[in-house]
Scaffold this motif. Structure first.
Motif, PDB file in Angstrom:
ATOM      1  N   ALA A 128      11.011  27.524 -15.995  1.00  0.00           N
ATOM      2  CA  ALA A 128      11.196  26.925 -17.313  1.00  0.00           C
ATOM      3  C   ALA A 128      12.252  25.818 -17.227  1.00  0.00           C
ATOM      4  O   ALA A 128      13.074  25.806 -16.304  1.00  0.00           O
ATOM      5  N   PRO A 129      12.254  24.873 -18.159  1.00  0.00           N
ATOM      6  CA  PRO A 129      13.224  23.770 -18.081  1.00  0.00           C
ATOM      7  C   PRO A 129      14.672  24.230 -17.986  1.00  0.00           C
ATOM      8  O   PRO A 129      15.511  23.529 -17.409  1.00  0.00           O
ATOM      9  N   ASN A 130      14.994  25.408 -18.532  1.00  0.00           N
ATOM     10  CA  ASN A 130      16.363  25.939 -18.430  1.00  0.00           C
ATOM     11  C   ASN A 130      16.460  27.077 -17.425  1.00  0.00           C
ATOM     12  O   ASN A 130      17.439  27.825 -17.408  1.00  0.00           O
ATOM     13  N   GLY A 131      15.429  27.247 -16.598  1.00  0.00           N
ATOM     14  CA  GLY A 131      15.427  28.324 -15.608  1.00  0.00           C
ATOM     15  C   GLY A 131      16.234  27.982 -14.377  1.00  0.00           C
ATOM     16  O   GLY A 131      16.727  26.856 -14.207  1.00  0.00           O
ATOM     17  N   TRP A 132      16.332  28.945 -13.474  1.00  0.00           N
ATOM     18  CA  TRP A 132      17.143  28.767 -12.264  1.00  0.00           C
ATOM     19  C   TRP A 132      16.645  27.612 -11.406  1.00  0.00           C
ATOM     20  O   TRP A 132      17.437  26.873 -10.834  1.00  0.00           O
ATOM     21  N   GLY A 134      13.845  25.494 -12.545  1.00  0.00           N
ATOM     22  CA  GLY A 134      13.379  24.435 -13.430  1.00  0.00           C
ATOM     23  C   GLY A 134      14.467  23.491 -13.884  1.00  0.00           C
ATOM     24  O   GLY A 134      14.192  22.302 -14.116  1.00  0.00           O
ATOM     25  N   GLN A 135      15.693  23.964 -13.988  1.00  0.00           N
ATOM     26  CA  GLN A 135      16.777  23.096 -14.443  1.00  0.00           C
ATOM     27  C   GLN A 135      17.085  21.978 -13.445  1.00  0.00           C
ATOM     28  O   GLN A 135      17.639  20.939 -13.822  1.00  0.00           O
ATOM     29  N   LEU A 140      14.195  15.531 -12.513  1.00  0.00           N
ATOM     30  CA  LEU A 140      13.371  14.731 -11.604  1.00  0.00           C
ATOM     31  C   LEU A 140      12.006  14.411 -12.196  1.00  0.00           C
ATOM     32  O   LEU A 140      11.186  13.744 -11.554  1.00  0.00           O
ATOM     33  N   GLY A 141      11.756  14.903 -13.404  1.00  0.00           N
ATOM     34  CA  GLY A 141      10.470  14.662 -14.052  1.00  0.00           C
ATOM     35  C   GLY A 141       9.376  15.605 -13.601  1.00  0.00           C
ATOM     36  O   GLY A 141       8.197  15.354 -13.859  1.00  0.00           O
ATOM     37  N   ILE A 142       9.749  16.686 -12.915  1.00  0.00           N
ATOM     38  CA  ILE A 142       8.773  17.663 -12.436  1.00  0.00           C
ATOM     39  C   ILE A 142       8.785  18.855 -13.382  1.00  0.00           C
ATOM     40  O   ILE A 142       9.777  19.589 -13.461  1.00  0.00           O
ATOM     41  N   LYS A 143       7.709  19.047 -14.110  1.00  0.00           N
ATOM     42  CA  LYS A 143       7.592  20.154 -15.045  1.00  0.00           C
ATOM     43  C   LYS A 143       6.577  21.153 -14.499  1.00  0.00           C
ATOM     44  O   LYS A 143       5.437  20.800 -14.243  1.00  0.00           O
TER      45      LYS A 143
END
Length: 284
Positions: A128-132, A134-135, A140-143
């Motif tokens: 997730a965007p706020n995950g370990w 994902g943050q 870097l623009g990688i979702k």
């Protein structure tokens, strides 16, 4: 007379090579009929309530096509990734001795034992965007989470053991004398792998690929948490079937199921043909 009767009795006793063949065949056919054939027959019959035109309309809806494309496309990509890295993991476990090898060997089987919903929640919390993880990827623009990429990640996670456990026994039985002979004849390590090792393990690698692909196509629990389930974007076909069932659209759900069944059968048939060709190529 006694000799001929004894001879005929001897022949009758040895006529059946497998003891209890009739009983085991009956049990097998009964089991397959109850567990496989009858459910598949019910699945095939259900959509005919809406007719052939209704079936075609159901499976050609843009939302259904997008879900099928994502399910099979992501499953194929994940299985291909597992074919590469699964071969590398199996090679490492067979050819090298290192500290913690048994632990690594046990970790490979974790996706078998871990509930799929738990796996999905864990992957979502990581990517997730706020995950370990994902943050660090988000700037870097990688979702990953809530995108088709997240679907591929989840399917790769659950499919890896199928490739490793299929290739590993073949590598263990591979005769190393063939590699030594190739080296003595001047072959490089790369040439030895391509010409000696790979043709032998390729049928097993295809089998692992097929198992990972089949497992990924029908995966549900680990995907719905990380996919985001946005129609036309990150919605998988199994989820769409569940949605139609919740809407009491049983014919529509069965139609999507039949479409998945036909596509899966075609893909597995092609893989089986490739396996036959690879065995002939390897001389097995």
């Amino acid at each position: 007379m006694s000799g001929s009767s004894g001879f005929s009795l001897f022949k009758r006793r040895n006529r059946s090579i497998i003891p209890g063949f009739g009983l085991t065949l009956g049990i097998t056919l009964t089991h397959l009929t109850l567990i496989v054939l009858i459910p598949l027959a019910a699945l095939m019959i259900r959509p005919w309530d809406i007719g052939l035109s209704g079936f075609w309309h159901q499976v050609t809806e843009p939302r259904v096509l997008a879900a099928l494309r994502l399910s099979f496309g992501a499953a194929f990509v994940a299985a291909a990734i597992n074919a590469v890295f699964g071969l590398a993991v199996a090679w490492m476990l067979v050819r090298y001795d290192f500290w913690g090898k048994r632990v690594v060997d046990a970790i490979v089987d974790l996706p078998f034992a871990l509930p799929t919903a738990v796996a999905g929640i864990a992957l979502t919390s990581l990517y997730a965007p706020n995950g370990w993880v994902g943050q660090y990827l988000d700037p870097l623009g990688i979702k990953v989470a809530y995108t088709p990429l997240g679907v591929v990640v989840a399917l790769t996670f659950i499919g890896l053991p199928f490739v490793v456990r299929t290739v590993q026994p073949v590598l263990e039985e591979l005769d190393t004398e063939l590699e030594e002979a190739a080296a003595c004849l001047g072959a490089t390590r790369f040439e030895t792998f391509i010409r000696v090792i790979f043709p032998v393990i390729f049928p097993a690698l295809l089998t692992g690929f097929a198992l990972a692909l089949a497992r990924a196509v029908g995966e549900y629990g680990s995907v719905i948490f990380i996919a985001g389930n946005m129609p036309m974007v990150s919605e998988i076909a199994p989820l769409l079937i569940v949605i139609k069932l919740e809407q009491f659209n049983y014919a529509g759900a069965a139609s999507v199921g039949i479409a998945m069944l036909i596509l899966s059968f075609i893909m597995l048939l092609v893989i089986n043909l490739l396996q036959r060709w690879s065995r002939r190529w390897a001389g097995v």
